[in-house]
Design an enzyme around this catalytic site. Structure first.
Site: not given
Ligand SMILES: [Zn+2]
Length: 284
Positions: A2-3, A98, A116
């Site tokens: 993501p930016e 998660h 992650r």
């Protein structure tokens, strides 16, 4: 990854959903996400707090909360890491495998899912690094941009990823902005001409603005599994009309023809990250 545009779209989506909601209980499944405080400290600080605002700075989400007995608002700073997701889930639904942090809001749960575990949810603003100006704000001036580039020996692509130069630009939009500006990614930052600096400054703002506008009009699947659909990594919401469009012009398009001149788009690695560019349009 993501930016700025992805985070901005998420902030616009979550802000109204969270406003006024009170955190009744907290589950931290991954201690790393809330460090440096302990899971217990995190839980104690947030229990009973009410969401009163959500804004963005660079790629960070800034949650503002208030506890009834405290006058000072609480700050919660979020970062999505590589593929983090934040969304509301109906209270009775099963949590994803998660789920890193879960905030019980009554009828719904706020879920920070991070497969992650590179994401963060921290209790202090001090976690924010020294960020440069917001690219879409008035503080990001062409003069300031020119000065900062002029001091750098790095290639302009690598320099664009420096969050102290301008906040929120990452690998995808750096490639896109350089293509729009017709600037070679390997050109040393201090070698850009005044005209190139101005073109790049404009291109950075244009690619980010267009991406936000695109993401704001497409019904996105915030809680769904990440699928590459050419739009946002959140993917299109199930059943939403097909808005599929080729939004990125060079990023991840090595071997395909340049949309402007038809020359084959190339990929090269700079500072360990892939850069995509048109060798003909970006000669300067
Ligand atoms: Zn081209």
């Amino acid at each position: 990854m993501p930016e700025l545009p992805e985070v901005e779209v998420l902030v616009r989506h979550l802000g109204p959903l969270l406003k006024g909601r009170t955190i009744r209980a907290i589950q931290v499944q991954r201690a790393k996400i809330v460090r440096p405080v302990s899971m217990r400290e995190f839980t104690q600080a947030l229990r009973g707090a009410r969401f009163c605002g959500l804004t963005r700075r660079g790629k960070y989400l800034l949650f503002k909360l208030r506890k009834p007995e405290q006058t000072e608002p609480l700050a919660l700073v979020g970062h999505l890491g590589m593929r983090g997701r934040m969304y509301l889930l109906p209270g009775q639904e099963r949590l994803p495998k998660h789920a890193a942090v879960v905030l019980d809001l009554g009828r719904e749960k706020f879920v920070f899912e991070d497969t992650r575990y590179f994401g963060r949810l921290r209790l202090d603003n001090a976690a924010l690094p020294r960020l440069g100006p917001e690219p879409l704000g008035a503080e990001f001036t062409v003069e300031g941009f020119a000065r900062a580039l002029g001091r750098s020996r790095q290639s302009v692509k690598v320099k664009l990823l420096d969050q102290s130069l301008v906040a929120g630009v990452g690998n995808i939009y750096a490639s896109e902005a350089l293509f729009r500006a017709g600037v070679a990614p390997t050109l040393p930052a201090r070698k850009l001409t005044t005209v190139q600096v101005r073109r790049l400054w404009r291109a950075v703002r244009a690619v980010l603005r267009e991406a936000i506008a695109g993401g704001s009009t497409v019904p996105l699947n915030f809680s769904g599994k990440g699928t590459r659909d050419g739009l946002f990594y959140f993917g299109r919401a199930p059943g939403a009309p097909d808005y599929y469009e080729e939004r990125l012009r060079v990023y991840d398009r090595a071997g395909q023809p340049c949309p402007t001149c038809g020359t084959t788009i190339r990929r090269r690695v700079q500072a360990g990250r892939s850069t995509f560019y048109c060798p003909r349009c970006q000669r300067g």
